[in-house]
Design a protein around this motif. Structure first.
Motif, PDB file in Angstrom:
ATOM      1  N   VAL A  11       0.832  -1.208   0.000  1.00  0.00           N
ATOM      2  CA  VAL A  11       0.000   0.000   0.000  1.00  0.00           C
ATOM      3  C   VAL A  11       0.865   1.256   0.000  1.00  0.00           C
ATOM      4  O   VAL A  11       0.578   2.223  -0.728  1.00  0.00           O
ATOM      5  CB  VAL A  11      -0.959   0.001   1.206  1.00  0.00           C
ATOM      6  CG1 VAL A  11      -1.748   1.316   1.263  1.00  0.00           C
ATOM      7  CG2 VAL A  11      -1.920  -1.178   1.130  1.00  0.00           C
ATOM      8  N   CYS A  67      -8.141   1.765   4.651  1.00  0.00           N
ATOM      9  CA  CYS A  67      -7.533   2.431   3.489  1.00  0.00           C
ATOM     10  C   CYS A  67      -8.591   2.707   2.430  1.00  0.00           C
ATOM     11  O   CYS A  67      -8.617   3.789   1.821  1.00  0.00           O
ATOM     12  CB  CYS A  67      -6.418   1.558   2.903  1.00  0.00           C
ATOM     13  SG  CYS A  67      -4.930   1.448   3.916  1.00  0.00           S
ATOM     14  N   PHE A  87      -9.905  -1.862  -2.998  1.00  0.00           N
ATOM     15  CA  PHE A  87      -9.358  -2.107  -1.660  1.00  0.00           C
ATOM     16  C   PHE A  87     -10.385  -2.798  -0.768  1.00  0.00           C
ATOM     17  O   PHE A  87     -10.033  -3.686   0.024  1.00  0.00           O
ATOM     18  CB  PHE A  87      -8.906  -0.790  -1.031  1.00  0.00           C
ATOM     19  CG  PHE A  87      -7.489  -0.404  -1.344  1.00  0.00           C
ATOM     20  CD1 PHE A  87      -6.493  -0.510  -0.388  1.00  0.00           C
ATOM     21  CD2 PHE A  87      -7.143   0.055  -2.602  1.00  0.00           C
ATOM     22  CE1 PHE A  87      -5.183  -0.166  -0.668  1.00  0.00           C
ATOM     23  CE2 PHE A  87      -5.835   0.406  -2.906  1.00  0.00           C
ATOM     24  CZ  PHE A  87      -4.855   0.300  -1.943  1.00  0.00           C
TER      25      PHE A  87
END
Length: 208
Positions: A11, A67, A87
């Motif tokens: 990430v 996220c 995500f």
């Protein structure tokens, strides 16, 4: 690295690469789009990094979910729902497994593709990032058994090939679809963005 550390590495690398390539991604998007792809992506990932230390890391699925929420709220245009969905879908798949391996990563990418398709209605061959994500998943599956570094390198090569192949496609989704046949000859900005990020991951991937 354990699963959480590896997820953080992936990430963080995605975020850094998106920010570093803001101008390049905008340039790609300006050919047949509205030119804001790089800007939107960079602003979203900047926000993610601003909150980096405060993101819940109680598990990989929770980390990815948090996220996703930040990206969805901060990335503008169509990119926000697309990246946020990717995500979120990855988080849902990770939640079903005790640990991550190549097969789980394949499932995460394919679930992300399904989510993106459900969001925007894109099909394979419509000249979108799906035309890069799908070959990436296939390559990971085919390379199962190799080291993480070897898999990352093979996937980066495949992603770039797939991105370049979008030059021959007619855009059928997003702002680029307005240009119809004039979109032939240019790569899909989102797909090329994924390829650039994948190359950065391969270059930075730890040897063991």
């Amino acid at each position: 690295m354990n699963d959480l550390e590896l997820t953080e590495f992936v990430v963080k690398t995605i975020a850094d690469t998106a920010i570093e390539n803001e101008s390049f991604f905008c340039e790609l998007d300006s050919v047949v789009g509205d030119g804001d792809f790089g800007y939107s992506l960079a602003r979203g990932f900047e926000k993610l990094l601003e909150n980096w230390d405060d993101i819940d890391r109680s598990s990989v699925p929770v980390f990815l979910q948090k996220c996703a929420m930040i990206l969805t709220s901060r990335i503008g245009g169509s990119s926000g729902p697309i990246w946020g969905t990717a995500f979120m879908r990855a988080s849902a798949v990770a939640r079903q497994h005790e640990s991550l391996d190549a097969s789980v990563l394949v499932a995460m990418i394919r679930s992300a593709i399904e989510g993106i398709q459900a969001r925007g209605g894109a099909e394979f061959g419509d000249k979108t990032l799906i035309d890069v994500l799908a070959p990436m998943a296939d390559e990971i599956e085919a390379a199962s058994g190799l080291s993480g570094k070897q898999i990352a390198e093979r996937v980066a090569v495949r992603a770039d090939e797939a991105a370049e192949a979008t030059k021959e496609m007619i855009a059928k989704r997003g702002r680029a679809s307005y240009t119809a046949e004039r979109s032939i000859g240019s790569v899909d900005a989102g797909g090329k963005g994924v390829a650039v990020i994948t190359r950065a991951l391969a270059d930075a991937w730890p040897e063991s």
